[in-house]
Design a protein around this motif. Structure first.
Motif, PDB file in Angstrom:
ATOM      1  N   ASP B  98       7.026   6.330  26.851  1.00 26.33           N
ATOM      2  CA  ASP B  98       7.005   7.108  28.626  1.00 26.33           C
ATOM      3  C   ASP B  98       8.892   7.185  28.239  1.00 26.33           C
ATOM      4  OD1 ASP B  98       8.674   3.026  27.315  1.00 26.33           O
ATOM      5  OD2 ASP B  98      10.168   4.314  28.530  1.00 26.33           O
ATOM      6  N   ASN B 125       4.334   3.224  27.890  1.00 24.64           N
ATOM      7  CA  ASN B 125       5.152   2.218  28.800  1.00 24.64           C
ATOM      8  C   ASN B 125       6.014   0.756  27.849  1.00 24.64           C
ATOM      9  OD1 ASN B 125       7.498   1.416  30.852  1.00 24.64           O
ATOM     10  ND2 ASN B 125       6.635   2.167  32.550  1.00 24.64           N
ATOM     11  N   THR B 139      12.422   4.453  32.051  1.00 27.27           N
ATOM     12  CA  THR B 139      11.707   3.138  32.786  1.00 27.27           C
ATOM     13  C   THR B 139      11.686   1.983  32.678  1.00 27.27           C
ATOM     14  OG1 THR B 139      10.372   2.851  31.063  1.00 27.27           O
ATOM     15  CG2 THR B 139       9.008   4.627  32.502  1.00 27.27           C
ATOM     16  N   GLU B 212      -1.187   5.148  32.054  1.00 26.51           N
ATOM     17  CA  GLU B 212      -0.058   5.067  31.747  1.00 26.51           C
ATOM     18  C   GLU B 212      -0.191   3.788  31.082  1.00 26.51           C
ATOM     19  OE1 GLU B 212       2.792   5.051  34.639  1.00 26.51           O
ATOM     20  OE2 GLU B 212       4.027   2.922  33.636  1.00 26.51           O
TER      21      GLU B 212
END
Lengths: 357, 248, 71
Positions: B98, B125, B139, B212
């Motif tokens: 990420d 992520n 994130t 993701e």
């Protein structure tokens, strides 16, 4: 009959790239090289080739990393402050041994500087602007014809040595129109099937990387790179010699400024002064050996540059004799005129003063 | 009947060098299975990035190039355009963290999506910079304690985290954008089908496809692998909803 | 007879498979693995393995290399 046409240096570079079999162009606009991208933006799609107006120079040069990794010839062009943005990927390309051809049509710096012409990126190109112990081959044209010819040579050398090649072009050459003939590519195609990444169909998978956590392996890799640089130095060094046979004053200049140097030389020859011009064409590797030999017969060596003395260091390192080394330079703007240079050289010859601008 | 074996697209006798319980291994396994199922191993180019995700190239048995930090989508763009210029239909995908995809490389990622580059991007992520020791990333969620947000991420002081899959879905060139998780078997199966779809979208040439993957980082979260999965299930998936945001 | 094959050398002792097995057929072994902790072993004396491959899918290290379903 020749097929000479009147072209700007930038367009000559773009046309020669197509002639070399370049299949992709990635770039971002910046003066004074925008015509390269503009020209190719209409030519590449017509031929089914790749053209991306990238979001930044960083993206453009990284696209070139990906493109060249597939074994495709890729051209990237930019100018000084934006070439600075590309240095990270150029360092990767050197370590990954990817044959990127990068054209830097120089403008004035440092920082944003301005669009005035300058030769201020000699150090950036020759000593490597990125991190780590690497070199890029650097070619320096002095005419629009050489812009075209050296573009083709750049693609050849890049493929032959799996090394990035920089075409370091004076801003004024990019913008200046001269008669030029775009020749069919005179170089042989280099087989890249032993390293390109085009799918592991009939072979084991390959990886191209610069990350190397193994100390021994990383040392070995860098030593191998430098063996390659030495080989290139032995085989590809190129320089132009003008009236040097009996010269005891040698002018050194690169790029289009060497043409001014020749005019200066002609003037002094008429005065009976034994002067000649030494012009490095490969700025890296620098034609050190030849200049060393020539320096043995010289009393004076006068380096002329459109910067504050960047090639001067290479000249100083090459000279083996007691010849006096002087510098004539100016950082940016109108190229040093013949008369300006003569004024300064008159002083140098008379008083041996190490004159500046 | 053999219902599972090590995917063909995983190198023989390789060992994963991720930390114990790290979801990277699961994500790479899913990618390898998808490559096998779509029968594209011999024409796939993987772009590995900086951070833990670079280790992909030690285990995945396809051609692979390492990209400078954040530039995965640009490298992929160049490769895909070059293949296309030579009349080849090779598959190109990036495997990025990420921080790589959504922080340092956000411009490259988003513009590749906007241009509708026919590539696939997979973003792991794990809400922090894993390889460097768990610093606050783009994130990291509000109140998350990291080595550079020791009092917790504060919206006034540190700003807000990015919802990558939602952002990429907003780009007109994106044909598929989804967020998946790996905290249990059901989610793993859903994640695999999303990854497969993303590759299929590329094969069809419909545009930029993106997945993701909410992943655990037990070492830097200082949680057990089990508790890490609980965190994803109970905390992260409420902030980062697991769903398909765009499907053209 | 459904069964799995575990490569203990690859096991990093995360124990995610122990939790995931619906029949609880995986447990800690007596062997110390690469992480200086007990690895896992498959123990199916009553032939209960479903051959569902859930364990193999959740294993982050592909230490469960084979699942055979004979049901």
């Amino acid at each position: 009959m020749t097929n000479k046409v009147l072209l700007k240096g930038n367009i000559a570079i773009a046309k020669a790239a197509l002639e070399s079999g370049c299949s992709c162009y990635f770039g971002y606009p910046i003066t004074p090289q925008s015509e390269i991208g503009e020209f190719l933006s209409s030519e590449m799609p017509k031929r089914g080739l790749g053209y991306v107006c990238a979001e930044s120079e960083i993206a453009a040069i990284n696209m070139a990393l990906g493109g060249t990794a597939t074994g495709t010839k890729v051209l990237v062009s930019s100018s000084s402050c934006a070439v600075a943005l590309m240095q990270e990927a150029l360092s990767y390309a050197a370590s990954d041994e990817l044959p990127i051809v990068l054209v830097n049509v120089m403008r004035a710096g440092p920082g944003q500087g301005y669009i005035y012409p300058s030769q201020g990126d000699y150090n950036q190109a020759v000593t490597g602007g990125g991190n780590g112990d690497y070199h890029t081959i650097v070619l320096s044209p002095a005419s629009v014809q050489e812009c075209a010819d050296f573009t083709q040579k750049a693609f050849y050398l890049a493929q032959k040595y799996r090394n990035p090649v920089i075409l370091l072009v004076d801003g004024l050459l990019g913008q200046m129109a001269e008669g030029v003939e775009i020749n069919t590519n005179p170089y042989q195609e280099i087989d890249n099937s032993s390293w390109r990444l085009d799918g592991n169909k009939d072979r084991t998978s390959r990886k191209i990387h610069s990350l190397e956590p193994n100390e021994t392996a990383l040392n070995k890799h860098i030593v191998e790179m430098h063996k390659k640089y030495r080989y290139i130095e032995e085989n590809e060094v190129q320089c132009e010699e003008y009236m040097l046979d009996d010269a005891d004053i040698i002018l050194t200049a690169f790029g289009s400024l060497s043409r001014h140097a020749k005019a200066v030389c002609n003037y002094y020859r008429e005065q009976g002064v034994k002067m000649g011009v030494f012009r490095p064409i490969t700025l890296y590797p620098f034609p050190k050996k030849r200049l060393s030999e020539l320096s043995l017969q010289a009393k004076q060596i006068i380096d002329i540059e459109m910067n504050m003395g960047q090639m001067l260091k290479d000249v100083q390192l090459s000279v083996l004799s007691n010849a006096q080394i002087s510098f004539v330079g100016k950082p940016v703007g109108s190229w040093l005129k013949k008369e300006e240079i003569i004024n300064i050289i008159d002083n140098i010859i008379k008083g041996g003063v190490n004159a500046g601008i | 009947m053999q219902v599972f074996n090590v995917p063909k697209s995983i190198k023989k006798d390789c060992t994963f060098t991720f930390c114990a319980g790290c979801d990277h291994g699961v994500a790479i396994k899913l990618v390898a299975q998808v490559i096998d199922e779509l029968n594209i191993q011999d024409r796939t180019l993987a772009i590995a990035s900086s951070g833990c995700s670079v280790l992909l190239y030690n285990v995945l048995d396809v051609d692979c190039i390492e990209s400078p930090h954040g530039r995965g989508c640009a490298v992929a763009t160049g490769a895909k355009r070059a293949f296309s210029a030579n009349g080849k239909d090779n598959i190109v995908f990036t495997y990025q963290g990420d921080g790589d995809f959504a922080s340092i490389g956000l411009a490259e990622s988003m513009h590749s999506a906007l241009r509708g580059e026919k590539i696939t991007a997979i973003c792991i992520n794990n809400t922090n910079y894993g390889m460097t020791g768990g610093q606050m990333g783009p994130t990291s969620v509000l109140n998350q304690v990291t080595t550079t947000s020791p009092m917790g991420r504060n919206e006034q002081y540190h700003g807000f985290p990015i919802k990558t899959a939602e952002q990429i879905a907003l780009c007109d060139g994106t044909c598929f954008s989804a967020r998946v998780a790996l905290y249990d078997y059901k989610n793993i199966i859903n994640a695999k089908s999303a990854i497969k779809k993303a590759f299929e979208y590329q094969i069809k040439g419909l545009g930029f496809s993106f997945v993701e993957i909410l992943s655990s980082c037990p070492t830097n979260w200082k949680l057990s692998p089990q508790d890490s999965h609980t965190r994803i299930k109970e905390e992260l998936s409420k902030i980062y909803p697991v769903k398909v945001f765009k499907e053209k | 007879m459904s069964h799995i094959k575990i490569n203990e050398a690859k096991c990093k002792s995360c124990y995610l498979c122990i939790d995931a097995c619906p029949k609880k057929l995986i447990q800690k072994s007596d062997n110390i693995g690469s992480m200086a902790q007990y690895t896992v072993e498959f123990n199916d004396t009553k032939n209960q393995c479903l051959g569902c491959a859930i364990c193999a899918m959740v294993c982050p290290d592909m230490a469960i290399e084979e699942v055979v379903n004979d049901k």
